[in-house]
Write a protein that holds these residues in place. Structure first.
Motif, mmCIF file in Angstrom:
data_model
loop_
_atom_site.group_PDB
_atom_site.id
_atom_site.type_symbol
_atom_site.label_atom_id
_atom_site.label_comp_id
_atom_site.label_asym_id
_atom_site.label_seq_id
_atom_site.Cartn_x
_atom_site.Cartn_y
_atom_site.Cartn_z
ATOM 1 N N GLN A 133 8.567 0.245 3.174
ATOM 2 C CA GLN A 133 7.394 -0.600 2.799
ATOM 3 C C GLN A 133 6.963 -1.081 4.296
ATOM 4 O O GLN A 133 6.082 -0.795 4.624
ATOM 5 N N ILE A 178 -6.443 5.994 4.837
ATOM 6 C CA ILE A 178 -6.606 4.853 5.181
ATOM 7 C C ILE A 178 -7.884 5.085 5.912
ATOM 8 O O ILE A 178 -7.713 5.506 6.600
ATOM 9 N N LYS A 204 1.846 7.936 -0.831
ATOM 10 C CA LYS A 204 -0.072 8.266 0.281
ATOM 11 C C LYS A 204 -0.779 7.018 0.056
ATOM 12 O O LYS A 204 -0.624 6.534 -0.971
ATOM 13 N N VAL A 205 -1.485 7.419 0.878
ATOM 14 C CA VAL A 205 -2.386 6.676 1.659
ATOM 15 C C VAL A 205 -3.992 6.886 1.829
ATOM 16 O O VAL A 205 -3.155 7.376 3.157
ATOM 17 N N HIS A 258 -2.069 8.248 -4.824
ATOM 18 C CA HIS A 258 -2.016 7.671 -3.886
ATOM 19 C C HIS A 258 -3.061 6.533 -3.884
ATOM 20 O O HIS A 258 -3.783 6.039 -5.025
ATOM 21 N N LYS A 259 -3.424 5.115 -3.117
ATOM 22 C CA LYS A 259 -3.229 4.243 -2.617
ATOM 23 C C LYS A 259 -4.596 4.311 -1.759
ATOM 24 O O LYS A 259 -4.796 5.227 -0.531
ATOM 25 N N THR A 260 -5.958 3.912 -1.620
ATOM 26 C CA THR A 260 -6.538 3.745 -0.811
ATOM 27 C C THR A 260 -6.932 1.854 0.179
ATOM 28 O O THR A 260 -6.558 1.497 -1.026
ATOM 29 N N PHE A 261 -6.469 2.173 1.065
ATOM 30 C CA PHE A 261 -6.774 1.110 1.831
ATOM 31 C C PHE A 261 -8.394 1.043 3.322
ATOM 32 O O PHE A 261 -8.070 2.150 4.417
ATOM 33 N N ALA A 291 0.805 -1.013 0.035
ATOM 34 C CA ALA A 291 -0.308 0.442 -0.269
ATOM 35 C C ALA A 291 1.341 1.597 -0.191
ATOM 36 O O ALA A 291 -0.001 2.016 -0.371
ATOM 37 N N PHE A 292 2.334 0.828 0.616
ATOM 38 C CA PHE A 292 3.127 2.221 0.601
ATOM 39 C C PHE A 292 4.202 2.295 -0.659
ATOM 40 O O PHE A 292 5.076 1.416 -0.750
#
Length: 158
Positions: free
Chosen positions: A98, A62, A59-60, A154-157, A38-39
């Motif tokens: 990570q 969360i 960027k995440v 960014h990712k989303t978790f 995710a990182f």
């Protein structure tokens, strides 16, 4: 290394929600498990001839959540982790960054969510502070903030 199983966590989480729905008293439940992937660190300042130098960021978004019959909490927090490419200890490989960022996020979530903070920007700020405090032990020079650096996706978790 065991692969992270999102489906299993969803089934466990759904089961816990159902158990809480049918009981009057339900203990607070905090689950972690953000995967290191995710990182996704991206270089934003190139490494120069001098040590330490360079900067990378991930960027995440969360979702922090806590199941509780008294105070259920859920808030999306924008987290940017900035790390030197080379600090006074030497190069900081992406894989190491990570793993450490994921572990710090899990630990910070458990700490902050157990404090009963309402789902507001205060919860996100406390999460950032805890994550930076924990991550600083492994990677000196780290910064954990809201989204600041342009051109880093960014990712989303979850």
């Amino acid at each position: 290394m065991r692969r992270y199983d999102h489906a299993h966590d969803r089934v466990v989480l759904l089961g816990l929600v159902l158990v809480c729905a049918f009981q009057w008293a339900c203990a607070t439940i905090v689950q972690g498990g953000i995967p290191p992937s995710a990182f996704d660190f991206r270089n934003v300042v190139p490494v120069s001839q001098k040590d330490p130098s360079g900067w990378k960021a991930a960027k995440v978004k969360i979702l922090l959540g806590r199941l509780s019959s008294a105070f259920p909490t859920a808030a999306y927090c924008d987290i940017e982790v900035g790390i030197p490419e080379i600090n006074f200890r030497g190069p900081v490989p992406d894989g190491f960054a990570q793993l450490e960022a994921a572990a710090a996020a899990d630990a910070a979530a458990r700490i902050v969510l157990s404090q009963g903070i309402p789902p507001t920007s205060i919860l996100c700020r406390r999460f950032q502070e805890e994550m930076e405090r924990i991550l600083s032990a492994a990677i000196p020079g780290v910064r954990v903030t809201k989204f600041l650096t342009p051109n880093v996706p960014h990712k989303t978790f979850p």
